[in-house]
Design a protein around this motif. Structure first.
Motif, PDB file in Angstrom:
ATOM      1  N   GLY A  55       0.789  -1.233   0.000  1.00  0.00           N
ATOM      2  CA  GLY A  55       0.000   0.000   0.000  1.00  0.00           C
ATOM      3  C   GLY A  55       0.816   1.275   0.000  1.00  0.00           C
ATOM      4  O   GLY A  55       0.245   2.374  -0.102  1.00  0.00           O
ATOM      5  N   GLN A  56       2.124   1.171   0.126  1.00  0.00           N
ATOM      6  CA  GLN A  56       2.946   2.384   0.097  1.00  0.00           C
ATOM      7  C   GLN A  56       3.110   2.874  -1.346  1.00  0.00           C
ATOM      8  O   GLN A  56       3.215   2.087  -2.280  1.00  0.00           O
ATOM      9  N   ILE A  57       3.137   4.200  -1.498  1.00  0.00           N
ATOM     10  CA  ILE A  57       3.398   4.790  -2.806  1.00  0.00           C
ATOM     11  C   ILE A  57       4.907   4.814  -3.028  1.00  0.00           C
ATOM     12  O   ILE A  57       5.656   5.241  -2.152  1.00  0.00           O
ATOM     13  N   GLU A  58       5.321   4.359  -4.192  1.00  0.00           N
ATOM     14  CA  GLU A  58       6.751   4.380  -4.508  1.00  0.00           C
ATOM     15  C   GLU A  58       7.020   5.392  -5.613  1.00  0.00           C
ATOM     16  O   GLU A  58       6.357   5.380  -6.653  1.00  0.00           O
ATOM     17  N   GLU A  59       7.958   6.269  -5.352  1.00  0.00           N
ATOM     18  CA  GLU A  59       8.353   7.279  -6.320  1.00  0.00           C
ATOM     19  C   GLU A  59       9.767   6.967  -6.821  1.00  0.00           C
ATOM     20  O   GLU A  59      10.748   7.079  -6.086  1.00  0.00           O
ATOM     21  N   LYS A  60       9.858   6.557  -8.081  1.00  0.00           N
ATOM     22  CA  LYS A  60      11.155   6.328  -8.702  1.00  0.00           C
ATOM     23  C   LYS A  60      11.675   7.652  -9.268  1.00  0.00           C
ATOM     24  O   LYS A  60      11.026   8.257 -10.115  1.00  0.00           O
ATOM     25  N   LEU A  61      12.821   8.075  -8.769  1.00  0.00           N
ATOM     26  CA  LEU A  61      13.455   9.293  -9.292  1.00  0.00           C
ATOM     27  C   LEU A  61      14.541   8.831 -10.259  1.00  0.00           C
ATOM     28  O   LEU A  61      15.657   8.492  -9.866  1.00  0.00           O
ATOM     29  N   VAL A  62      14.196   8.794 -11.536  1.00  0.00           N
ATOM     30  CA  VAL A  62      15.053   8.182 -12.555  1.00  0.00           C
ATOM     31  C   VAL A  62      16.020   9.213 -13.128  1.00  0.00           C
ATOM     32  O   VAL A  62      15.603  10.208 -13.737  1.00  0.00           O
ATOM     33  N   TYR A  63      17.306   8.969 -12.916  1.00  0.00           N
ATOM     34  CA  TYR A  63      18.323   9.874 -13.448  1.00  0.00           C
ATOM     35  C   TYR A  63      18.228   9.933 -14.981  1.00  0.00           C
ATOM     36  O   TYR A  63      18.166   8.895 -15.640  1.00  0.00           O
ATOM     37  N   PRO A  64      18.263  11.132 -15.544  1.00  0.00           N
ATOM     38  CA  PRO A  64      18.213  11.238 -17.009  1.00  0.00           C
ATOM     39  C   PRO A  64      19.536  10.839 -17.666  1.00  0.00           C
ATOM     40  O   PRO A  64      19.574  10.436 -18.821  1.00  0.00           O
ATOM     41  N   VAL A  65      20.639  10.998 -16.910  1.00  0.00           N
ATOM     42  CA  VAL A  65      21.974  10.634 -17.408  1.00  0.00           C
ATOM     43  C   VAL A  65      22.750  10.018 -16.252  1.00  0.00           C
ATOM     44  O   VAL A  65      22.528  10.343 -15.090  1.00  0.00           O
ATOM     45  N   THR A  66      23.670   9.119 -16.581  1.00  0.00           N
ATOM     46  CA  THR A  66      24.545   8.548 -15.554  1.00  0.00           C
ATOM     47  C   THR A  66      26.012   8.808 -15.879  1.00  0.00           C
ATOM     48  O   THR A  66      26.896   8.445 -15.123  1.00  0.00           O
TER      49      THR A  66
END
Length: 498
Positions: A55-66
């Motif tokens: 039930g937890q909301i997961e927020e993926k913060l996806v790097y645009p570049v590595t």
């Protein structure tokens, strides 16, 4: 009511090394946020997974570049800045709605952690709490089974992204070190350890506390196998010397092994003041020993080790240099100006006289003194007989200094006054001025030279009567003229005859 932002440190990778508070907050939070690359997998989430709930909301913060390759008009920095702004906006929406947000961070959030970029954007608008975690440096030390530092040793933490020469300089100047952010930087990091003369003592630790952790001597690591989650560790040298003592040498071997201490004058400032003889001795040395700012003036050389220390431990420095030389090393002890003028030459010879460094050869290499440098800036105030005197009463009582000032004043000698003032010594110069005024007119020329040859050089010519002691600090040298010294149009000189 707004939500609270939590920057939660997860430790180095083993879920059991997470703090109790971190585990509780992860299980209670409405929103779990974490950074990841475009493939979507997150190391932070995998560490926290045992404590997540349905039930937890997961927020993926996806790097645009590595990497630093990007077609963003602002380059890599522009792409990352936009990403952080967008990420902060997404988290702010949850916080505005009253939902607590836990942002997962490997290691410690404020130790090279990505959380800090959200903290600086959101902590002024929402409550923000940071939960510390075990760092990769502590984890590496624990799996290695060796302490980082002990007693008075200094630990330096460095990013592998520094240029190799700068990294080498800092490695040479410290006792113990941890270099993070390896990966693509490994080649230059290894080069820096080698240049600092510490490659053989360094250890490579990869994914400390994980199931697939790896520990090897740094010198034997294949650069192509190094991931980002690795570090180079230079652990406590004191501990290493006790657990792995060098074999005792016979008396004949010890005599053959005894090296040399060369006490070298660097001159008053930059390399232009260094004599060719001094430069050659510095280049030939295995070890450089000295006060930190002076050691920093010596060009770094591959394989040369540096031992920097504080300003008031001359005896300890001398003993360290003699000890290094006793094992067969060639040691350069550095001093500003000339080492025989209120500097390290006497300090080294004092320790030799006390029994340290038996069999060690000691040589002195002169340098341009501060008095000579200051005199050259204004003319020739030292053109006749002169006296060199230190106003510091740290190693001799003021009564002795006052007697010598009085005698030099009565003898009509020009005086070069070293150590005229400091933060703790604020009255000596005024007292010295009063003593000299017994014998000199108030019109006697005085040269106040500060940081000669350095970026803050300031040369002033005044008179004994107008000298203001409050304008003088430890970086100054004073030249007080005799009754014959002349000052005209900023040029000061003392005639050679009476």
């Amino acid at each position: 009511m707004t939500g609270t932002l939590y920057g939660v440190g997860l430790g180095p990778g083993d879920p059991e090394l997470m703090t109790v508070k971190a585990a509780r907050l992860i299980s209670e939070a409405s929103v779990i946020a974490y950074h990841c690359a475009r493939h979507g997998r997150s190391i932070a989430r995998s560490v926290a997974e045992p404590y997540l709930r349905d039930g937890q909301i997961e927020e993926k913060l996806v790097y645009p570049v590595t990497t630093e390759t990007t077609d963003h008009p602002g380059g890599y920095e522009g792409a990352i800045a936009d990403f952080y702004e967008l990420s902060a906006k997404r988290l702010a929406e949850h916080l505005d709605a009253g939902r607590d947000v836990v942002l997962l961070c490997e290691g410690d959030p404020f130790f090279y952690g990505s959380y800090m970029y959200m903290h600086e954007r959101l902590s002024g608008r929402f409550p923000a709490v940071v939960v510390p975690g075990v760092t990769s440096v502590s984890a590496a030390s624990s799996v290695l089974g060796r302490p980082l530092v002990q007693r008075d040793e200094v630990l330096t933490v460095l990013p592998g992204t520094l240029p190799a020469p700068e990294l080498a300089r800092r490695l040479a100047d410290t006792d113990a070190a941890a270099v993070l952010k390896l990966g693509r930087t490994f080649g230059s990091v290894r080069e820096a350890f080698e240049e600092a003369g510490k490659l053989d003592d360094a250890v490579y630790v990869e994914r400390a506390t994980w199931g697939q952790q790896r520990i090897e001597p740094l010198a034997s690591v294949d650069p192509s196998t190094v991931p980002y989650f690795s570090l180079a560790l230079l652990p406590s040298p004191g501990y290493a010397s006790r657990v792995s003592p060098a074999p005792a040498a016979s008396s004949s071997e010890a005599a053959e092994a005894s090296g040399e201490v060369v006490v070298v004058g660097l001159g008053p400032a930059g390399p232009e003041w260094l004599t060719p003889e001094a430069a050659a001795e510095l280049s030939a040395a295995d070890h450089i020993v000295g006060y930190g700012p002076y050691v920093a003036r010596v060009p770094q050389k591959a394989g040369q080790q540096r031992h920097a220390s504080g300003n008031r431990v001359e005896a300890d420095r001398a003993v360290e240099a003699l000890s290094l030389a006793a094992s067969g090393a060639r040691v350069a002890v550095v001093s500003s100006g000339d080492p025989g003028v209120f500097a390290m030459a006497s300090a080294v010879l004092e320790q030799v006289s006390s029994g340290h460094g038996t069999g060690v050869r000691v040589r002195i290499v002169p340098g341009v003194t501060a008095a000579q440098a200051a005199a050259s800036r204004v003319g020739a105030p030292l053109g006749h007989d002169y006296c060199v005197l230190s106003l510091s009463d740290r190693l001799k009582p003021w009564e002795i200094i006052e007697k010598r000032l009085d005698a030099a004043g009565a003898a009509d000698l020009v005086l070069a006054l070293y150590n005229p003032a400091s933060r703790s010594r604020t009255t000596q110069l005024a007292d010295a001025r009063s003593v000299l005024l017994r014998h000199r007119s108030a019109a006697t020329p005085v040269v106040v030279a500060r940081d000669v040859g350095g970026p803050e050089e300031d040369i002033r010519v005044t008179t004994l009567g107008e000298l203001d002691p409050s304008t003088v600090d430890m970086r100054c040298l004073l030249i007080v003229g005799s009754s014959r010294t002349r000052a005209e149009n900023g040029v000061v000189w003392t005639p050679r005859s009476y």
